[in-house]
Motif scaffolding. Structure first.
Motif, PDB file in Angstrom:
ATOM      1  N   TRP A  79      23.734  45.369  48.614  1.00 21.33           N
ATOM      2  CA  TRP A  79      23.456  45.498  47.059  1.00 21.33           C
ATOM      3  C   TRP A  79      23.187  44.291  46.645  1.00 21.33           C
ATOM      4  CZ3 TRP A  79      22.877  49.609  44.393  1.00 21.33           C
ATOM      5  CH2 TRP A  79      23.049  49.470  42.842  1.00 21.33           C
ATOM      6  N   ASP A  80      21.950  43.984  45.984  1.00 22.78           N
ATOM      7  CA  ASP A  80      21.571  42.816  45.375  1.00 22.78           C
ATOM      8  C   ASP A  80      22.085  42.368  43.971  1.00 22.78           C
ATOM      9  OD1 ASP A  80      19.894  44.528  44.139  1.00 22.78           O
ATOM     10  OD2 ASP A  80      18.137  43.764  44.914  1.00 22.78           O
ATOM     11  N   ASN A  81      22.634  43.127  43.503  1.00 22.67           N
ATOM     12  CA  ASN A  81      23.181  42.796  41.982  1.00 22.67           C
ATOM     13  C   ASN A  81      24.680  42.729  41.984  1.00 22.67           C
ATOM     14  OD1 ASN A  81      22.520  42.177  39.372  1.00 22.67           O
ATOM     15  ND2 ASN A  81      22.383  44.218  38.693  1.00 22.67           N
ATOM     16  N   PRO A  82      25.235  42.055  42.564  1.00 20.48           N
ATOM     17  CA  PRO A  82      26.860  42.115  42.329  1.00 20.48           C
ATOM     18  C   PRO A  82      27.413  41.296  41.383  1.00 20.48           C
ATOM     19  CG  PRO A  82      26.334  40.310  44.315  1.00 20.48           C
ATOM     20  CD  PRO A  82      24.959  41.089  43.615  1.00 20.48           C
ATOM     21  N   SER A  83      28.427  41.428  40.727  1.00 20.30           N
ATOM     22  CA  SER A  83      29.008  40.316  39.754  1.00 20.30           C
ATOM     23  C   SER A  83      30.591  40.174  40.343  1.00 20.30           C
ATOM     24  CB  SER A  83      29.393  41.153  38.444  1.00 20.30           C
ATOM     25  OG  SER A  83      30.107  40.443  37.683  1.00 20.30           O
ATOM     26  N   PHE A  84      30.878  38.995  40.662  1.00 16.72           N
ATOM     27  CA  PHE A  84      32.297  38.580  41.302  1.00 16.72           C
ATOM     28  C   PHE A  84      32.867  38.495  40.219  1.00 16.72           C
ATOM     29  CE2 PHE A  84      28.981  37.036  44.368  1.00 16.72           C
ATOM     30  CZ  PHE A  84      29.380  37.810  45.320  1.00 16.72           C
ATOM     31  N   ASP A  85      34.145  39.104  40.336  1.00 15.39           N
ATOM     32  CA  ASP A  85      34.889  39.245  38.843  1.00 15.39           C
ATOM     33  C   ASP A  85      36.632  39.178  39.335  1.00 15.39           C
ATOM     34  OD1 ASP A  85      35.659  39.719  36.362  1.00 15.39           O
ATOM     35  OD2 ASP A  85      35.347  41.785  36.227  1.00 15.39           O
ATOM     36  N   GLY A  86      37.302  38.857  38.378  1.00 15.14           N
ATOM     37  CA  GLY A  86      38.790  38.973  38.668  1.00 15.14           C
ATOM     38  C   GLY A  86      39.244  37.546  38.500  1.00 15.14           C
ATOM     39  N   THR A  87      40.370  37.288  39.198  1.00 15.05           N
ATOM     40  CA  THR A  87      41.198  35.928  39.023  1.00 15.05           C
ATOM     41  C   THR A  87      40.368  34.880  39.904  1.00 15.05           C
ATOM     42  OG1 THR A  87      43.045  37.198  38.654  1.00 15.05           O
ATOM     43  CG2 THR A  87      43.547  34.784  39.088  1.00 15.05           C
TER      44      THR A  87
ATOM     45  N   ASN B  32      48.126  29.581  44.502  1.00 13.66           N
ATOM     46  CA  ASN B  32      47.328  29.925  43.478  1.00 13.66           C
ATOM     47  C   ASN B  32      47.567  30.923  42.655  1.00 13.66           C
ATOM     48  OD1 ASN B  32      44.849  29.472  46.243  1.00 13.66           O
ATOM     49  ND2 ASN B  32      45.328  27.766  44.597  1.00 13.66           N
ATOM     50  N   ARG B  33      48.797  31.755  43.103  1.00 15.49           N
ATOM     51  CA  ARG B  33      49.309  32.748  42.297  1.00 15.49           C
ATOM     52  C   ARG B  33      50.484  32.457  41.655  1.00 15.49           C
ATOM     53  NH1 ARG B  33      50.527  35.363  47.951  1.00 15.49           N
ATOM     54  NH2 ARG B  33      52.566  34.801  47.244  1.00 15.49           N
ATOM     55  N   ASP B  34      51.010  33.265  40.799  1.00 17.13           N
ATOM     56  CA  ASP B  34      52.134  33.357  40.026  1.00 17.13           C
ATOM     57  C   ASP B  34      53.544  34.092  40.517  1.00 17.13           C
ATOM     58  OD1 ASP B  34      51.307  35.843  39.216  1.00 17.13           O
ATOM     59  OD2 ASP B  34      51.697  35.348  37.290  1.00 17.13           O
ATOM     60  N   TYR B  35      53.432  34.356  41.996  1.00 13.23           N
ATOM     61  CA  TYR B  35      54.479  35.323  42.542  1.00 13.23           C
ATOM     62  C   TYR B  35      54.787  34.603  43.883  1.00 13.23           C
ATOM     63  CZ  TYR B  35      50.483  38.154  43.903  1.00 13.23           C
ATOM     64  OH  TYR B  35      49.376  38.490  44.483  1.00 13.23           O
ATOM     65  N   PRO B  36      56.094  34.667  44.492  1.00 12.80           N
ATOM     66  CA  PRO B  36      56.391  34.027  45.819  1.00 12.80           C
ATOM     67  C   PRO B  36      56.087  35.258  46.993  1.00 12.80           C
ATOM     68  CG  PRO B  36      58.164  34.915  44.632  1.00 12.80           C
ATOM     69  CD  PRO B  36      57.127  35.422  43.648  1.00 12.80           C
ATOM     70  N   GLN B  37      56.531  34.840  47.975  1.00 16.55           N
ATOM     71  CA  GLN B  37      56.276  35.405  49.245  1.00 16.55           C
ATOM     72  C   GLN B  37      57.353  36.763  49.303  1.00 16.55           C
ATOM     73  OE1 GLN B  37      52.796  34.776  49.564  1.00 16.55           O
ATOM     74  NE2 GLN B  37      53.595  35.367  51.835  1.00 16.55           N
ATOM     75  N   LYS B  38      58.554  36.641  48.666  1.00 14.01           N
ATOM     76  CA  LYS B  38      59.554  37.728  48.835  1.00 14.01           C
ATOM     77  C   LYS B  38      60.207  37.729  47.402  1.00 14.01           C
ATOM     78  CE  LYS B  38      62.797  34.473  51.136  1.00 14.01           C
ATOM     79  NZ  LYS B  38      63.532  34.338  52.279  1.00 14.01           N
ATOM     80  N   TRP B  39      60.673  38.827  47.182  1.00 14.94           N
ATOM     81  CA  TRP B  39      61.499  38.915  45.771  1.00 14.94           C
ATOM     82  C   TRP B  39      62.265  40.302  45.874  1.00 14.94           C
ATOM     83  CZ3 TRP B  39      55.965  39.238  45.616  1.00 14.94           C
ATOM     84  CH2 TRP B  39      55.647  40.567  45.326  1.00 14.94           C
ATOM     85  N   ILE B  40      62.903  40.596  45.120  1.00 13.69           N
ATOM     86  CA  ILE B  40      63.709  41.936  44.856  1.00 13.69           C
ATOM     87  C   ILE B  40      63.179  42.839  43.659  1.00 13.69           C
ATOM     88  CG2 ILE B  40      66.270  42.978  44.493  1.00 13.69           C
ATOM     89  CD1 ILE B  40      67.400  40.457  46.073  1.00 13.69           C
ATOM     90  N   GLY B  41      63.087  43.976  43.887  1.00 14.35           N
ATOM     91  CA  GLY B  41      62.850  44.958  42.650  1.00 14.35           C
ATOM     92  C   GLY B  41      61.535  44.619  42.188  1.00 14.35           C
ATOM     93  N   LYS B  42      61.322  45.077  40.999  1.00 11.16           N
ATOM     94  CA  LYS B  42      60.245  45.039  40.016  1.00 11.16           C
ATOM     95  C   LYS B  42      60.167  43.574  39.373  1.00 11.16           C
ATOM     96  CE  LYS B  42      60.125  49.841  39.109  1.00 11.16           C
ATOM     97  NZ  LYS B  42      60.019  50.817  37.928  1.00 11.16           N
ATOM     98  N   SER B  43      60.263  42.375  40.084  1.00 12.04           N
ATOM     99  CA  SER B  43      60.241  41.326  39.492  1.00 12.04           C
ATOM    100  C   SER B  43      58.853  40.674  39.049  1.00 12.04           C
ATOM    101  CB  SER B  43      60.973  40.027  40.604  1.00 12.04           C
ATOM    102  OG  SER B  43      62.339  40.588  40.823  1.00 12.04           O
ATOM    103  N   TYR B  44      57.860  41.266  39.634  1.00 11.65           N
ATOM    104  CA  TYR B  44      56.497  40.392  39.569  1.00 11.65           C
ATOM    105  C   TYR B  44      55.301  41.669  39.518  1.00 11.65           C
ATOM    106  CZ  TYR B  44      58.871  36.465  41.099  1.00 11.65           C
ATOM    107  OH  TYR B  44      59.816  35.380  40.896  1.00 11.65           O
ATOM    108  N   ASN B  45      54.396  41.296  38.688  1.00  7.48           N
ATOM    109  CA  ASN B  45      53.082  42.076  38.675  1.00  7.48           C
ATOM    110  C   ASN B  45      52.264  41.543  39.593  1.00  7.48           C
ATOM    111  OD1 ASN B  45      50.881  43.844  37.861  1.00  7.48           O
ATOM    112  ND2 ASN B  45      50.947  43.353  36.027  1.00  7.48           N
ATOM    113  N   ILE B  46      51.836  42.025  40.674  1.00 13.46           N
ATOM    114  CA  ILE B  46      50.724  41.572  41.482  1.00 13.46           C
ATOM    115  C   ILE B  46      49.598  41.632  41.259  1.00 13.46           C
ATOM    116  CG2 ILE B  46      52.568  41.547  43.507  1.00 13.46           C
ATOM    117  CD1 ILE B  46      50.814  44.061  44.499  1.00 13.46           C
ATOM    118  N   PHE B  47      49.087  42.695  40.294  1.00 13.94           N
ATOM    119  CA  PHE B  47      48.043  43.028  39.923  1.00 13.94           C
ATOM    120  C   PHE B  47      47.055  42.119  38.899  1.00 13.94           C
ATOM    121  CE2 PHE B  47      49.904  46.893  41.491  1.00 13.94           C
ATOM    122  CZ  PHE B  47      48.847  47.615  42.163  1.00 13.94           C
TER     123      PHE B  47
END
Length: 450
Positions: A240-248, A271-286
């Motif tokens: 595909w010759d018409n891409p748009s690179f998007d996101g963080t 570069n992100r705002d969450y660690p490599q391990k955690w418990i429960g719903k502590s972070y939103n990876i999206f």
């Protein structure tokens, strides 16, 4: 006789008053804004209809995909007592991310049609490799006896699982396990797939679990990833010759040609705002999603909407030419004739909209503009009864439509170019009217000469 004389004088004033003519011309421009706004609503309606059609195609093929995973999750028990001293057990989850995550993929787009509308869908072949560290609970304040190692699982988030084309099996330290639909907890991702794996904690920090799996996934318009690795490397190729690179994150390397694109990302956990391990719903990876959008080469509705924004300028400048012809050459032009010319200018945009839905926008613009220029120029000949004025009218319209075409092509500089163009038009109008004695025109006097 007194009343007849009064009405004759009023009629004469209406015919010859420059002030009244200016007021009438301005009023007609405002009236013509009504069909212009109706055309804007029509463009929105056609655009919404296209959006609905595209959503219908996507719903049957596969929507935008954001792949999140793999994530290693280890359940553990929490014990408490109720008022009757009865021991209650609940289950919570500790989540561990891979030390390494490598994704190598190829995206193969396809154009799908529904009536006059088209959208881009894709098939992707993705290979995931990497390794998990041995789960370490020391700094999570969880006792070893509470850990439910036998229920450990790996999960993979896929938002539209209708796009999965083949069964997905993960190889973990040379053992193969098949993913199944559903995830035991929605702490991190949902919906998705999961698979129970025989992993236990180990005091040896060097121990790791290497994994690999392939995904054949269909989707529409977008393909995104989540940088879950301590180091995440993603490589994508496509025709595909018409891409748009998007996101963080944008690619560290990219190459776009008429044969397609190549892109590479290298992202660290720092570069992100969450660690490599955690418990429960502590972070939103999206919040850290990144990827590519497959853009359609032309969006005729956006260009048509941009062109409608110049409708007032077109009507005003055309009416200004008619006004100067009236003033300088003593040609009387009836308000009905102004309205007919204004409607021809407005109908140009409906022609442009309807033609651009079936053919290339640039070709649609040329056809619609030429048809409008010929129509107004021919009608002007019957009004002016003068070849020079008729040619002048056609030339001005040709310049105006050529000017707007240039503005539509140079989107980044449209405001600058439009401002310069309006300044030049105003300067020309001031130059042409510099010798006009506006007061004497109201009393049927001639243009003053210096």
């Amino acid at each position: 006789m007194k009343y007849e004389s009064y009405f004759e004088g009023l009629s004469s004033w209406i015919k010859n008053s420059i002030t009244f003519k200016l007021f009438t011309t301005g009023f007609l421009i405002l009236i013509l804004l009504i069909p212009t706004y109706m055309i804007e609503f029509l463009i929105h309606d056609r655009e919404n209809r296209r959006y609905i059609t595209i959503e219908e195609i996507s719903s049957k093929w596969g929507r935008e995909q954001t792949i999140a995973g793999p994530i290693l999750t280890v359940p553990y028990g929490i014990y408490s007592k109720d008022k009757g001293e009865k021991v209650l057990k609940s289950v919570k989850y500790a989540h561990f991310l891979p030390d390494e995550l490598n994704i190598d993929g190829n995206v193969s787009p396809e154009i799908r049609y529904r009536g006059i509308y088209e959208t881009v869908v894709y098939k992707s072949n993705l290979k995931f490799t990497g390794k998990f560290p041995s789960p370490d609970f020391k700094d999570l304040n969880i006792a070893d006896e509470d850990i439910l190692w036998e229920d450990t699982f790996i999960s993979l988030g896929i938002p539209d699982m209708r796009g999965i084309e083949k069964n997905i099996e993960i190889s973990l330290n040379k053992n193969t396990f098949a993913f199944t639909p559903g995830i035991e907890t929605d702490d991190v991702i949902n919906p998705g797939l999961s698979v129970q794996v025989p992993i236990r904690g180990d005091a040896n920090p060097e121990k790791s679990y290497e994994f690999s799996f392939d995904i054949d996934l269909k989707g529409s318009k977008e393909l995104n990833f989540i940088p879950l690795g301590k180091e995440t490397n993603v490589k994508l190729t496509s025709n595909w010759d018409n891409p748009s690179f998007d996101g963080t994150f944008l690619p560290d390397e990219r190459e776009i040609t008429n044969k397609g694109f190549n892109a590479k990302w290298n992202i660290l956990h720092l570069n992100r705002d969450y660690p490599q391990k955690w418990i429960g719903k502590s972070y939103n990876i999206f919040n850290s999603a990144f990827g590519v959008k497959l853009l359609m080469p032309v969006d005729e509705y956006q260009k048509t909407m941009r062109s409608v924004k110049y409708a007032v300028m077109f009507i005003s400048l055309t009416f200004m030419i008619f006004f100067f012809v009236e003033v300088i050459n003593k040609k009387r032009i009836h308000p009905i004739q102004y309205i007919l010319v204004g409607l021809a200018l407005v109908i140009f945009f409906t022609l442009l909209l309807s033609l651009s839905e079936h053919i290339n926008f640039n070709l649609a613009y040329i056809i619609a503009s030429i048809a409008t220029i010929i129509l107004i120029t021919a009608y002007s000949r019957t009004i002016f009864k003068n070849n020079f004025l008729t040619i002048l009218m056609g030339s001005v319209l040709l310049i105006l439509y050529g000017f707007m075409y240039t503005i539509l092509q140079l989107q980044d500089y449209s405001l600058l170019l439009g401002s310069i163009g309006l300044f030049i038009v105003l300067a020309i109008a001031m130059y042409l009217s510099r010798k006009i004695d506006w007061y004497s025109l109201g009393s049927n006097s001639n243009i003053s000469k210096k």
